[in-house]
Design a protein around this motif. Sequence first.
Motif, PDB file in Angstrom:
ATOM      1  N   ASP A 100     -30.628 -18.885  12.574  1.00  0.00           N
ATOM      2  CA  ASP A 100     -29.743 -18.245  11.527  1.00  0.00           C
ATOM      3  C   ASP A 100     -30.447 -17.715  10.278  1.00  0.00           C
ATOM      4  O   ASP A 100     -30.366 -16.561  10.032  1.00  0.00           O
ATOM      5  N   GLU A 101     -31.411 -18.758   9.842  1.00  0.00           N
ATOM      6  CA  GLU A 101     -31.858 -18.480   8.710  1.00  0.00           C
ATOM      7  C   GLU A 101     -33.031 -17.373   8.971  1.00  0.00           C
ATOM      8  O   GLU A 101     -33.174 -16.096   8.167  1.00  0.00           O
ATOM      9  N   ASP A 104     -31.243 -13.840   9.310  1.00  0.00           N
ATOM     10  CA  ASP A 104     -30.906 -12.989   8.146  1.00  0.00           C
ATOM     11  C   ASP A 104     -32.147 -12.910   7.374  1.00  0.00           C
ATOM     12  O   ASP A 104     -31.937 -11.539   6.634  1.00  0.00           O
ATOM     13  N   ARG A 145     -24.802 -10.103  13.946  1.00  0.00           N
ATOM     14  CA  ARG A 145     -24.948 -10.123  12.748  1.00  0.00           C
ATOM     15  C   ARG A 145     -24.868  -8.582  12.051  1.00  0.00           C
ATOM     16  O   ARG A 145     -24.233  -7.980  11.289  1.00  0.00           O
TER      17      ARG A 145
END
Length: 148
Positions: A100-101, A104, A145
Motif C-alpha cells: 500500500d505504501e 501511494d 486507489r
Amino acid sequence: MSLKERLNDDIKAAMRAKDKTRVGLLRMLHSAIRNAEIEQGGELPEAEQFAVVNKLIKQRRDSVEQYRQGGRDDLADKEAAEAEILAEYLPPALSDAEIDEAVDQAIAEAGAASPQDMGKVMGLLKERLQGRADMGTVSQRVKDRLAS
C-alpha cells in the motif's frame, strides 16, 4: 550471492544428495533464465530473473488448479511442491502495508488522478516490486486507489 550463483550451488548440492526431482527442477529454472538472457541478448537484471521465477511459479499454480479439477491430486501435489521449491528463489514477499505504501508513493510520483493514469503508476511499481509482490494484487490496489 546472485540468483544464478545460488542456483548453480544448489544444483550441485542436489546432485550430491541424489535428489533427482530437485536437480531437474533447478536445471529447468536455470535453463529458463538462460533462455530469457539469450532472447534479451545479454545478462538479465536480477528483477527480470525474479520475473522468470514468478512466471514458472504461476505456471505451477495454474497446473495445480487444472489437476485438482481433473481429479489428479497426485499430480497437483507434485506441482504444488515444485512451486514451493521455486518460491525459495524469490526475495521475501512484501507485506500488505508495504505494498500500500509503495502504491501511494508511485501514485504521488506519477501525479496520477484517474484510472487512465494506471499505466504510468504500474510502470513505476513493476520496476520496484517485481518478484516481491504479486503484480495482479498490486494492479488491483492501484485500480481501487485511482477509482476513489
